[in-house]
Design a protein around this motif. Structure first.
Motif, PDB file in Angstrom:
ATOM      1  N   PRO A 133      32.921  41.808  23.407  1.00 52.68           N
ATOM      2  CA  PRO A 133      32.169  42.016  24.654  1.00 52.68           C
ATOM      3  C   PRO A 133      33.008  41.622  25.866  1.00 52.68           C
ATOM      4  O   PRO A 133      33.741  40.625  25.833  1.00 52.68           O
ATOM      5  N   TYR A 134      32.885  42.416  26.928  1.00 59.32           N
ATOM      6  CA  TYR A 134      33.527  42.062  28.198  1.00 59.32           C
ATOM      7  C   TYR A 134      32.422  41.733  29.190  1.00 59.32           C
ATOM      8  O   TYR A 134      31.685  42.611  29.640  1.00 59.32           O
ATOM      9  N   VAL A 135      32.312  40.445  29.509  1.00 62.31           N
ATOM     10  CA  VAL A 135      31.291  39.945  30.429  1.00 62.31           C
ATOM     11  C   VAL A 135      31.934  39.733  31.794  1.00 62.31           C
ATOM     12  O   VAL A 135      33.040  39.184  31.896  1.00 62.31           O
ATOM     13  N   MET A 136      31.254  40.170  32.840  1.00 58.50           N
ATOM     14  CA  MET A 136      31.818  40.082  34.187  1.00 58.50           C
ATOM     15  C   MET A 136      32.054  38.628  34.576  1.00 58.50           C
ATOM     16  O   MET A 136      31.139  37.805  34.517  1.00 58.50           O
ATOM     17  N   PRO A 137      33.281  38.272  34.991  1.00 56.90           N
ATOM     18  CA  PRO A 137      33.563  36.897  35.412  1.00 56.90           C
ATOM     19  C   PRO A 137      33.319  36.713  36.907  1.00 56.90           C
ATOM     20  O   PRO A 137      33.229  37.681  37.665  1.00 56.90           O
ATOM     21  N   TRP A 138      33.223  35.468  37.329  1.00 57.68           N
ATOM     22  CA  TRP A 138      33.205  35.171  38.759  1.00 57.68           C
ATOM     23  C   TRP A 138      34.622  35.357  39.298  1.00 57.68           C
ATOM     24  O   TRP A 138      35.579  34.823  38.729  1.00 57.68           O
ATOM     25  N   PRO A 139      34.792  36.092  40.398  1.00 60.15           N
ATOM     26  CA  PRO A 139      36.145  36.279  40.941  1.00 60.15           C
ATOM     27  C   PRO A 139      36.675  34.974  41.527  1.00 60.15           C
ATOM     28  O   PRO A 139      35.903  34.158  42.050  1.00 60.15           O
ATOM     29  N   PRO A 140      37.982  34.732  41.456  1.00 58.71           N
ATOM     30  CA  PRO A 140      38.550  33.495  41.999  1.00 58.71           C
ATOM     31  C   PRO A 140      38.224  33.275  43.473  1.00 58.71           C
ATOM     32  O   PRO A 140      38.123  32.130  43.920  1.00 58.71           O
ATOM     33  N   SER A 141      38.038  34.343  44.234  1.00 60.86           N
ATOM     34  CA  SER A 141      37.762  34.193  45.665  1.00 60.86           C
ATOM     35  C   SER A 141      36.412  33.550  45.939  1.00 60.86           C
ATOM     36  O   SER A 141      36.162  33.080  47.051  1.00 60.86           O
ATOM     37  N   LEU A 142      35.521  33.508  44.931  1.00 57.65           N
ATOM     38  CA  LEU A 142      34.207  32.894  45.119  1.00 57.65           C
ATOM     39  C   LEU A 142      34.068  31.582  44.359  1.00 57.65           C
ATOM     40  O   LEU A 142      32.973  31.019  44.303  1.00 57.65           O
ATOM     41  N   VAL A 143      35.148  31.106  43.779  1.00 57.98           N
ATOM     42  CA  VAL A 143      35.095  29.867  43.004  1.00 57.98           C
ATOM     43  C   VAL A 143      36.219  28.960  43.483  1.00 57.98           C
ATOM     44  O   VAL A 143      37.388  29.307  43.393  1.00 57.98           O
ATOM     45  N   GLY A 144      35.876  27.808  44.007  1.00 59.24           N
ATOM     46  CA  GLY A 144      36.911  26.877  44.440  1.00 59.24           C
ATOM     47  C   GLY A 144      36.428  25.996  45.556  1.00 59.24           C
ATOM     48  O   GLY A 144      35.368  26.210  46.147  1.00 59.24           O
ATOM     49  N   ASN A 145      37.207  24.999  45.855  1.00 62.08           N
ATOM     50  CA  ASN A 145      36.870  24.074  46.921  1.00 62.08           C
ATOM     51  C   ASN A 145      36.986  24.756  48.278  1.00 62.08           C
ATOM     52  O   ASN A 145      37.876  25.565  48.517  1.00 62.08           O
ATOM     53  N   LEU A 199      25.995  40.009  44.117  1.00 56.04           N
ATOM     54  CA  LEU A 199      26.401  38.820  44.872  1.00 56.04           C
ATOM     55  C   LEU A 199      27.845  38.946  45.344  1.00 56.04           C
ATOM     56  O   LEU A 199      28.165  38.615  46.492  1.00 56.04           O
ATOM     57  N   VAL A 200      28.735  39.416  44.479  1.00 60.54           N
ATOM     58  CA  VAL A 200      30.140  39.563  44.853  1.00 60.54           C
ATOM     59  C   VAL A 200      30.274  40.515  46.034  1.00 60.54           C
ATOM     60  O   VAL A 200      30.989  40.236  47.009  1.00 60.54           O
ATOM     61  N   ARG A 201      29.577  41.639  45.966  1.00 59.68           N
ATOM     62  CA  ARG A 201      29.665  42.616  47.066  1.00 59.68           C
ATOM     63  C   ARG A 201      29.141  42.023  48.369  1.00 59.68           C
ATOM     64  O   ARG A 201      29.723  42.222  49.440  1.00 59.68           O
ATOM     65  N   ALA A 202      28.040  41.254  48.292  1.00 64.76           N
ATOM     66  CA  ALA A 202      27.465  40.671  49.505  1.00 64.76           C
ATOM     67  C   ALA A 202      28.336  39.546  50.054  1.00 64.76           C
ATOM     68  O   ALA A 202      28.601  39.474  51.261  1.00 64.76           O
ATOM     69  N   ALA A 203      28.807  38.657  49.166  1.00 67.10           N
ATOM     70  CA  ALA A 203      29.554  37.484  49.624  1.00 67.10           C
ATOM     71  C   ALA A 203      30.898  37.855  50.226  1.00 67.10           C
ATOM     72  O   ALA A 203      31.418  37.127  51.086  1.00 67.10           O
ATOM     73  N   LEU A 204      31.477  38.960  49.795  1.00 65.39           N
ATOM     74  CA  LEU A 204      32.774  39.370  50.332  1.00 65.39           C
ATOM     75  C   LEU A 204      32.642  40.192  51.611  1.00 65.39           C
ATOM     76  O   LEU A 204      33.632  40.723  52.115  1.00 65.39           O
ATOM     77  N   THR A 205      31.426  40.272  52.153  1.00 63.56           N
ATOM     78  CA  THR A 205      31.220  41.007  53.400  1.00 63.56           C
ATOM     79  C   THR A 205      31.950  40.349  54.562  1.00 63.56           C
ATOM     80  O   THR A 205      32.514  41.026  55.429  1.00 63.56           O
ATOM     81  N   CYS A 206      31.941  39.016  54.604  1.00 67.38           N
ATOM     82  CA  CYS A 206      32.620  38.312  55.692  1.00 67.38           C
ATOM     83  C   CYS A 206      33.100  36.959  55.191  1.00 67.38           C
ATOM     84  O   CYS A 206      32.673  36.473  54.137  1.00 67.38           O
ATOM     85  N   ARG A 207      33.981  36.336  55.964  1.00 70.08           N
ATOM     86  CA  ARG A 207      34.587  35.079  55.550  1.00 70.08           C
ATOM     87  C   ARG A 207      33.561  33.959  55.441  1.00 70.08           C
ATOM     88  O   ARG A 207      33.626  33.124  54.539  1.00 70.08           O
ATOM     89  N   GLY A 208      32.620  33.923  56.378  1.00 61.68           N
ATOM     90  CA  GLY A 208      31.626  32.859  56.354  1.00 61.68           C
ATOM     91  C   GLY A 208      30.775  32.886  55.103  1.00 61.68           C
ATOM     92  O   GLY A 208      30.473  31.841  54.517  1.00 61.68           O
ATOM     93  N   TRP A 209      30.373  34.065  54.675  1.00 62.03           N
ATOM     94  CA  TRP A 209      29.556  34.174  53.470  1.00 62.03           C
ATOM     95  C   TRP A 209      30.375  33.831  52.230  1.00 62.03           C
ATOM     96  O   TRP A 209      29.871  33.221  51.291  1.00 62.03           O
ATOM     97  N   ARG A 210      31.626  34.230  52.240  1.00 54.49           N
ATOM     98  CA  ARG A 210      32.481  33.889  51.100  1.00 54.49           C
ATOM     99  C   ARG A 210      32.672  32.378  51.003  1.00 54.49           C
ATOM    100  O   ARG A 210      32.619  31.798  49.920  1.00 54.49           O
TER     101      ARG A 210
END
Length: 417
Positions: free
Chosen positions: A395-407, A45-56
């Motif tokens: 354990p190190y669990v992958m977090p959601w990046p800040p660029s995909l979390v927020g208003n 999801l991170v790789r796909a959503a960061l493809t363009c600004r609209g998807w992010r």
């Protein structure tokens, strides 16, 4: 040639572009997010959503989508951190935690690990600080480390390849009003899925807030039922456990567990069920997939789960929810090497998964342990890797990046919209 130039022989008409053709760029956000829900894991999801600004923007502006995605696709385990096994033998050599990635086949998760700094080189580059670090806690994509010799803590984000902050936990405020003999720090991380750039670090009942950059010092309190110890002896086990904003510490006599509600900063003491007081039993407090606090215990090859329930007389207690013998299942997962071990031990519980290590305590064998994950929803185990079990595990669990979390509006100026 003249015939070709005749006005009656007009050139063939150009094919007109069908205005009704739908492209992926013309998809509405609702349809786009439904497609994203079908992606296999957070890394994809991170790789796909960061493809363009609209998807992010589509992902960042929809808390409802993120909740649905978390329910369908739990954040993946990227690997386990292991603390250094003992004291540094040579002061000139660094003593840093080691990281072992999982052996999964997902290429996006593997790429995330390769792009990160899981060797913690940002700590080694810090001037004036010895490389004697132990992990205190690991949550929300952050690794909290302590340097006991210099009373320094560091917060590292391996995926972002940087050290977020260095700060001192030996300042006078944390010792103010303390009259005991010696002092042991127990540091914990408090993070939020929906605000990944914000964190709190708790030492004693003293809290460091990343938003303000300041320590909030709480008064010392009387702990009920504290067992008597000799002068200089510590009365709780050297472990930190957290579930849904509540911190837990087990008394060394294993009869009670101290809890701290970080929302109210109130302490309380729970009596542990009698079978958890067995020295042959290992247990850890964590969270189920839905965030509900739980205790997962292991005795030999039996794994049990306790949940918090209110009984008829209005008292909350830890109640056994299920118990299952895993010996046959582990034999199928590990094969013939299962014969080399006589028990398993709980090493951590995160987001509905318990992490186990095989042990051989009868023959004093030096056979490396197998580390496994067990889904508490399905009670199905998976083999991770084999390694010597000689220190604490995180354990190190992958977090959601800040660029995909927020208003959405928080990202709009950056996106130029």
């Amino acid at each position: 040639m003249a015939r070709d130039r005749s006005p009656t022989n007009s050139p063939p008409a150009k094919s007109r572009k069908d205005s009704s053709t739908t492209t992926i760029a013309s998809l509405g956000e609702d349809i786009l997010l439904e497609i994203f829900l079908r992606l296999p894991c957070l890394a994809t999801l991170v790789r796909a959503a960061l493809t363009c600004r609209g998807w992010r923007r589509a992902v960042a502006s929809s808390p409802a989508f993120r909740r649905r995605f978390r329910q369908l696709h739990p954040a993946p385990l990227l690997g386990l951190f292991f603390n250094p096994p003992g004291a540094v033998q040579e002061p000139g050599l660094p003593a840093l935690p080691s990281f072992v990635p999982t052996r999964g086949t997902d290429r996006d998760q593997a790429a995330a690990v390769r792009g990160g700094d899981f060797f913690l080189t940002s700590l080694q580059e810090r001037p004036g600080v010895d490389n004697g670090w132990d992990i205190e806690d690991c949550r929300g994509g952050y690794v909290l480390l302590g340097n006991g010799d210099q009373l320094t803590m560091a917060l590292v984000n391996p995926l972002a390849r940087r050290s977020e902050r260095f700060f001192d936990y030996g300042h006078e405020d944390t010792r103010e009003g303390y009259r005991g003999y010696g002092m042991v720090h127990r540091a914990c991380l408090l993070c939020s899925d929906e605000d990944p750039t914000s964190f709190r670090v708790g030492v004693r009942a003293t809290v460091f807030c990343s938003d303000t950059g300041e320590w909030s010092v709480r008064p010392w309190v009387h702990i009920p039922g504290k067992p008597r110890r000799g002068r200089g002896e510590w009365w709780i086990q050297n472990c930190n456990m957290e579930a849904k904003g509540v911190l837990y510490w087990v008394y060394k006599n294993r009869k009670c567990m101290l809890t701290l509600d970080t929302a109210t900063m109130d302490f309380s003491v729970d009596e542990l069920p009698i079978f958890l007081q067995n020295r042959l039993c290992s247990f850890v407090v964590g969270e189920m997939k839905n965030g509900e606090p739980c205790i997962v215990y292991v005795i030999n090859f039996t794994v049990g789960v306790l949940l918090r329930r209110t009984e008829n007389h209005g008292v909350d207690r830890w109640v056994l929810d299920r118990a299952e013998l895993l010996e046959t299942q582990l034999g199928q997962v590990l094969g013939k090497v299962m014969e080399d071990y006589n028990k398993v031990k709980v090493v951590a519980v995160r987001d509905g998964f318990v992490y186990l290590a095989t042990l051989d305590e009868l023959s004093d064998s030096r056979t490396p342990s197998w580390f496994l994950s067990l889904c508490l929803e399905t009670m199905i185990s998976e083999k991770l890797f084999q390694r010597t079990y000689d220190s604490s595990v995180h354990p190190y669990v992958m977090p959601w990046p800040p660029s995909l979390v927020g208003n959405y509006w928080r990202f709009a100026p950056e996106d130029g919209t």
